[in-house]
Design a protein around this motif. Structure first.
Motif, PDB file in Angstrom:
ATOM      1  N   UNK A  45       0.750  -1.361   0.132  1.00  0.00           N
ATOM      2  CA  UNK A  45       0.146   0.067   0.084  1.00  0.00           C
ATOM      3  C   UNK A  45       0.937   1.377  -0.125  1.00  0.00           C
ATOM      4  N   UNK A  46       1.960   1.240  -0.488  1.00  0.00           N
ATOM      5  CA  UNK A  46       2.889   2.425  -0.577  1.00  0.00           C
ATOM      6  C   UNK A  46       3.046   2.837  -1.986  1.00  0.00           C
ATOM      7  N   UNK A  47       2.821   4.095  -2.341  1.00  0.00           N
ATOM      8  CA  UNK A  47       3.317   4.676  -3.518  1.00  0.00           C
ATOM      9  C   UNK A  47       4.558   4.643  -3.874  1.00  0.00           C
ATOM     10  N   UNK A  48       4.778   4.491  -5.202  1.00  0.00           N
ATOM     11  CA  UNK A  48       6.060   4.532  -5.663  1.00  0.00           C
ATOM     12  C   UNK A  48       6.704   5.974  -5.621  1.00  0.00           C
ATOM     13  N   UNK A  49       7.663   6.256  -4.503  1.00  0.00           N
ATOM     14  CA  UNK A  49       8.055   7.294  -4.266  1.00  0.00           C
ATOM     15  C   UNK A  49       9.787   7.396  -4.557  1.00  0.00           C
ATOM     16  N   UNK A  50      10.321   8.668  -4.478  1.00  0.00           N
ATOM     17  CA  UNK A  50      11.856   8.486  -4.569  1.00  0.00           C
ATOM     18  C   UNK A  50      12.441   8.094  -3.221  1.00  0.00           C
ATOM     19  N   UNK A  51      13.200   7.247  -3.447  1.00  0.00           N
ATOM     20  CA  UNK A  51      13.758   6.382  -2.114  1.00  0.00           C
ATOM     21  C   UNK A  51      14.822   7.526  -1.748  1.00  0.00           C
ATOM     22  N   UNK A  52      14.742   7.798  -0.438  1.00  0.00           N
ATOM     23  CA  UNK A  52      15.551   8.707   0.230  1.00  0.00           C
ATOM     24  C   UNK A  52      16.214   8.015   1.540  1.00  0.00           C
ATOM     25  N   UNK A  53      17.535   7.614   1.444  1.00  0.00           N
ATOM     26  CA  UNK A  53      17.988   6.707   2.598  1.00  0.00           C
ATOM     27  C   UNK A  53      18.420   7.707   3.657  1.00  0.00           C
ATOM     28  N   UNK A  54      18.203   7.322   4.942  1.00  0.00           N
ATOM     29  CA  UNK A  54      18.694   8.071   6.114  1.00  0.00           C
ATOM     30  C   UNK A  54      20.135   8.281   5.941  1.00  0.00           C
ATOM     31  N   UNK A  55      20.602   9.675   6.401  1.00  0.00           N
ATOM     32  CA  UNK A  55      22.045   9.858   6.629  1.00  0.00           C
ATOM     33  C   UNK A  55      22.762   8.876   7.536  1.00  0.00           C
ATOM     34  N   UNK A  56      24.043   8.770   7.392  1.00  0.00           N
ATOM     35  CA  UNK A  56      24.879   7.857   8.190  1.00  0.00           C
ATOM     36  C   UNK A  56      25.156   8.516   9.533  1.00  0.00           C
ATOM     37  N   UNK A  57      25.326   7.601  10.579  1.00  0.00           N
ATOM     38  CA  UNK A  57      25.459   8.226  11.861  1.00  0.00           C
ATOM     39  C   UNK A  57      26.615   9.110  11.815  1.00  0.00           C
ATOM     40  N   UNK A  58      27.054  10.021  12.961  1.00  0.00           N
ATOM     41  CA  UNK A  58      28.328  10.757  13.002  1.00  0.00           C
ATOM     42  C   UNK A  58      29.430   9.857  13.176  1.00  0.00           C
ATOM     43  N   UNK A  59      30.510  10.369  12.600  1.00  0.00           N
ATOM     44  CA  UNK A  59      31.885   9.798  12.782  1.00  0.00           C
ATOM     45  C   UNK A  59      32.142   9.650  14.244  1.00  0.00           C
ATOM     46  N   UNK A  60      32.691   8.377  14.878  1.00  0.00           N
ATOM     47  CA  UNK A  60      32.971   8.273  16.288  1.00  0.00           C
ATOM     48  C   UNK A  60      34.379   8.861  16.576  1.00  0.00           C
TER      49      UNK A  60
END
Length: 83
Positions: A45-60
């Motif tokens: 039930x999800x429309x086809x939308x542009x995939x935007x991944x989450x940003x990576x976590x900050x560098x340790x």
């Protein structure tokens, strides 16, 4: 918007069915052959939308070298002087 589908790429096939696939709703299909038709939807039930991944976590932070284990042996204790 729909994308056409065909049961065969060969034109001389006697009983060829045609159909369409939805570009907006992935998993939605409509198929027809003569006067018979069928519609089906298989999906979440999800429309086809542009995939935007989450940003990576900050560098340790750099690890403190004082806590690093070593493979070197500790120095041997000095034996007491003979009496």
């Amino acid at each position: 918007a729909w994308t056409p589908l065909f049961s065969s790429s060969q034109e001389h096939v006697k009983f060829q069915a045609g159909g369409v696939r939805s570009n907006l709703w992935p998993g939605a299909y409509a198929v027809a052959k003569g006067k018979q038709y069928a519609n089906v939807y298989v999906g979440w039930g999800n429309k086809n939308a542009k995939f935007v991944p989450l940003p990576p976590p900050p560098v340790a932070k750099e690890f403190d070298l004082a806590f690093v284990e070593t493979t070197e042996l500790p120095p041997k204790p000095v034996p007491p002087p003979p009496e």
